[in-house]
Write a protein that holds these residues in place. Sequence first.
Motif, short mmCIF file in Angstrom:
data_model
loop_
_atom_site.label_atom_id
_atom_site.label_comp_id
_atom_site.label_asym_id
_atom_site.label_seq_id
_atom_site.Cartn_x
_atom_site.Cartn_y
_atom_site.Cartn_z
N ILE A 1 8.77 -20.54 -41.01
CA ILE A 1 9.80 -21.02 -40.09
C ILE A 1 11.02 -20.11 -40.13
CG2 ILE A 1 11.44 -22.90 -39.65
CD1 ILE A 1 9.27 -24.83 -40.72
N ILE A 2 11.45 -19.74 -41.34
CA ILE A 2 12.61 -18.85 -41.49
C ILE A 2 12.32 -17.49 -40.87
CG2 ILE A 2 14.01 -17.60 -43.18
CD1 ILE A 2 13.74 -20.04 -45.02
N ALA A 3 11.11 -16.96 -41.12
CA ALA A 3 10.76 -15.65 -40.57
C ALA A 3 10.77 -15.67 -39.04
CB ALA A 3 9.39 -15.22 -41.09
N ALA A 4 10.18 -16.70 -38.46
CA ALA A 4 10.15 -16.79 -36.99
C ALA A 4 11.55 -16.97 -36.42
CB ALA A 4 9.24 -17.95 -36.56
N LEU A 5 12.36 -17.79 -37.08
CA LEU A 5 13.72 -18.02 -36.62
C LEU A 5 14.57 -16.76 -36.72
CD1 LEU A 5 15.70 -20.15 -35.56
CD2 LEU A 5 16.24 -20.72 -37.93
N LEU A 6 14.45 -16.04 -37.82
CA LEU A 6 15.20 -14.79 -37.98
C LEU A 6 14.75 -13.74 -36.97
CD1 LEU A 6 15.42 -14.44 -41.88
CD2 LEU A 6 17.25 -15.07 -40.28
N ALA A 7 13.44 -13.68 -36.72
CA ALA A 7 12.94 -12.73 -35.72
C ALA A 7 13.50 -13.05 -34.34
CB ALA A 7 11.41 -12.77 -35.69
N TYR A 8 13.52 -14.34 -34.01
CA TYR A 8 14.05 -14.74 -32.70
C TYR A 8 15.53 -14.41 -32.58
CZ TYR A 8 15.36 -17.65 -28.74
OH TYR A 8 15.85 -18.10 -27.54
N ILE A 9 16.30 -14.75 -33.62
CA ILE A 9 17.75 -14.49 -33.58
C ILE A 9 18.02 -12.98 -33.53
CG2 ILE A 9 19.88 -14.65 -34.92
CD1 ILE A 9 18.84 -17.35 -35.97
N ALA A 10 17.28 -12.21 -34.33
CA ALA A 10 17.49 -10.77 -34.36
C ALA A 10 17.19 -10.12 -33.00
CB ALA A 10 16.62 -10.14 -35.44
#
Length: 228
Positions: free
Chosen positions: A74-83
């Motif tokens: 979840i964190i990885a997907a969220l960080l990828a989206y935000i980045a």
Amino acid sequence: MDFTAAISAGAPLRASALADRAMLLAIAGLFLIVGLLFFPFDRRSAHYCREQLHRPAWKLALRVTDWAKGLPWIIAALLAYIAVQATMAWGGKTPLLRQISNYALALLASFVVGSIILHSIKIFLGRRRPRDDFQHGLYGFRYFTWELQYDSFPSGHAMTIFCVTVVASAISPALAPLWLVLGTWLALTRALLTAHWFSDVLVGAAIGLLVTREMLLLVFPQLAPAWF
């Protein structure tokens, strides 16, 4: 070609397209059916696995099982989206950045929908974990008790890793068999380590497959390969 011939030629094409579209659906259905059929064998298989925990395959399962844990994904997907969103806001949109953003968003949405379904089932059915059987001889379901400690069925780890598996298969369809094998192995580690029953894992995997497949087909159709 006349109208009758066109219909005759088109029917096999439509059947072929439908068969291609049903591949992930068939895999999910297989997991679901095998998972439900596994109920009578859950206790025996769990006790067998408990006796084998010292073996190399079980030790390997212990090292890799957390790869299926939900929070890091979840964190990885969220960080990828935000980045990606920040990059597009700063430097402009490109097709590649939009695609990465959509994949991350599709994965996050699949986690949300899958978790709602999975935890609703957990709360309603209230299945005891294998540890309850090992330690106290308690086995089975506690229907409609609304107690969160009875949360074995289905497996959240299995659901999570199959959400990831489906998105990975959409990103690189040529490697889909590899992702499916890896996803199945990581899901099964939960049962091999007796954190879950085998039926928990198989049904959880089916939920992850179905939810993510439908998310891609219905909400992000541009990301879904034809064989989904």
